[in-house]
Design a protein around this motif. Structure first.
Motif, PDB file in Angstrom:
ATOM      1  N   ILE A   1      -4.072 -41.527  -1.506  1.00 46.33           N
ATOM      2  CA  ILE A   1      -3.788 -40.118  -1.215  1.00 46.33           C
ATOM      3  C   ILE A   1      -2.716 -39.675  -2.204  1.00 46.33           C
ATOM      4  O   ILE A   1      -1.662 -40.329  -2.311  1.00 46.33           O
ATOM      5  N   ILE A   2      -3.003 -38.610  -2.926  1.00 45.27           N
ATOM      6  CA  ILE A   2      -2.059 -38.134  -3.946  1.00 45.27           C
ATOM      7  C   ILE A   2      -1.762 -36.657  -3.692  1.00 45.27           C
ATOM      8  O   ILE A   2      -2.685 -35.833  -3.641  1.00 45.27           O
TER       9      ILE A   2
ATOM     10  N   PHE B   1       1.082 -41.312  -2.610  1.00 47.26           N
ATOM     11  CA  PHE B   1       1.958 -40.952  -3.730  1.00 47.26           C
ATOM     12  C   PHE B   1       2.125 -39.446  -3.748  1.00 47.26           C
ATOM     13  O   PHE B   1       1.153 -38.705  -3.625  1.00 47.26           O
ATOM     14  N   GLN B   2       3.377 -39.009  -3.879  1.00 46.25           N
ATOM     15  CA  GLN B   2       3.650 -37.572  -4.034  1.00 46.25           C
ATOM     16  C   GLN B   2       4.598 -37.402  -5.207  1.00 46.25           C
ATOM     17  O   GLN B   2       5.538 -38.187  -5.387  1.00 46.25           O
ATOM     18  N   SER B   3       4.338 -36.401  -6.030  1.00 43.66           N
ATOM     19  CA  SER B   3       5.276 -36.092  -7.111  1.00 43.66           C
ATOM     20  C   SER B   3       5.278 -34.595  -7.391  1.00 43.66           C
ATOM     21  O   SER B   3       4.275 -33.907  -7.191  1.00 43.66           O
TER      22      SER B   3
ATOM     23  N   GLU C   1       3.476 -37.545 -13.849  1.00 46.03           N
ATOM     24  CA  GLU C   1       3.516 -38.643 -12.868  1.00 46.03           C
ATOM     25  C   GLU C   1       2.242 -38.651 -12.020  1.00 46.03           C
ATOM     26  O   GLU C   1       1.745 -39.718 -11.642  1.00 46.03           O
ATOM     27  N   LEU C   2       1.714 -37.469 -11.734  1.00 47.92           N
ATOM     28  CA  LEU C   2       0.453 -37.400 -10.966  1.00 47.92           C
ATOM     29  C   LEU C   2      -0.686 -37.993 -11.806  1.00 47.92           C
ATOM     30  O   LEU C   2      -1.537 -38.724 -11.295  1.00 47.92           O
TER      31      LEU C   2
ATOM     32  N   LEU D   1      -3.029 -41.169 -10.962  1.00 50.91           N
ATOM     33  CA  LEU D   1      -4.502 -41.076 -10.973  1.00 50.91           C
ATOM     34  C   LEU D   1      -5.083 -42.202 -11.832  1.00 50.91           C
ATOM     35  O   LEU D   1      -6.064 -42.852 -11.457  1.00 50.91           O
ATOM     36  N   GLN D   2      -4.464 -42.448 -12.994  1.00 54.30           N
ATOM     37  CA  GLN D   2      -4.969 -43.506 -13.871  1.00 54.30           C
ATOM     38  C   GLN D   2      -4.727 -44.895 -13.281  1.00 54.30           C
ATOM     39  O   GLN D   2      -5.521 -45.804 -13.461  1.00 54.30           O
ATOM     40  N   ARG D   3      -3.641 -45.037 -12.530  1.00 56.19           N
ATOM     41  CA  ARG D   3      -3.327 -46.348 -11.927  1.00 56.19           C
ATOM     42  C   ARG D   3      -4.364 -46.742 -10.878  1.00 56.19           C
ATOM     43  O   ARG D   3      -4.818 -47.882 -10.839  1.00 56.19           O
ATOM     44  N   VAL D   4      -4.754 -45.758 -10.041  1.00 53.64           N
ATOM     45  CA  VAL D   4      -5.659 -46.089  -8.923  1.00 53.64           C
ATOM     46  C   VAL D   4      -7.120 -45.779  -9.264  1.00 53.64           C
ATOM     47  O   VAL D   4      -8.020 -46.185  -8.526  1.00 53.64           O
TER      48      VAL D   4
END
Ligand code: DQA
Length: 140
Positions: A5-6, A46-48, A53-54, A58-61
């Motif tokens: 969840i972002i 994750f919240q930013s 950073e968003l 997105l690329q990490r997950v």
């Protein structure tokens, strides 16, 4: 099953931020309930307030998670880069907006994210996150 969840800018203020539009529940409390509702899902949250950073998250997950529920908040209407990031991912993204962006100011009708996402859930309050998770589970 892994679902990320972002949340984008100012959604850390849910609960106190314009409660007439976004409701009076904070996201941390809502997220606890969501985890209880779907014990079979391993959630990350994750919240930013920062666009890059968003995109990093997105690329990490976005290559090994089973789904992403994304509320880019104000960046929805401005960020070509977040739209590009979604297009580059392997993981399915569902766009969520708490408020009905189509019933608000004209500039909120443009989304750089909708066309790159599997679908969008708009205007159903925090319930939209639950509905997005249900859909991701059914379509994994
Ligand atoms: C929002 C709608 C956006 O227009 C706004 O900038 C937000 C929240 C929503 O969830 O309703 O910050 O994404």
């Amino acid at each position: 099953m892994k679902i990320a969840i972002i949340n984008g800018p100012n959604l850390n203020l849910l609960g106190t931020r314009e409660p007439g539009i976004y409701g009076s529940q904070g996201f941390d409390e809502y997220f606890k309930g969501l985890q209880q509702l779907f014990p079979q899902v391993a959630f990350s949250y994750f919240q930013s307030n920062i666009e890059g950073e968003l995109i990093n998250e997105l690329q990490r997950v976005g290559f090994d998670y089973d789904g992403i529920v994304l509320n880019p908040a104000g960046y929805t209407h401005t960020s070509v880069a977040i739209g590009d990031a979604i297009a580059a991912l392997k993981t399915t993204v569902v766009e969520v907006h708490i408020s009905n962006v189509h019933a608000r100011e004209e500039f909120r009708k443009l989304s750089h994210v909708s066309g790159k996402s599997a679908g969008s859930i708009i205007g159903l309050g925090l319930k939209g996150y639950e509905l997005a998770v249900r859909w991701l589970i059914e379509h994994q």
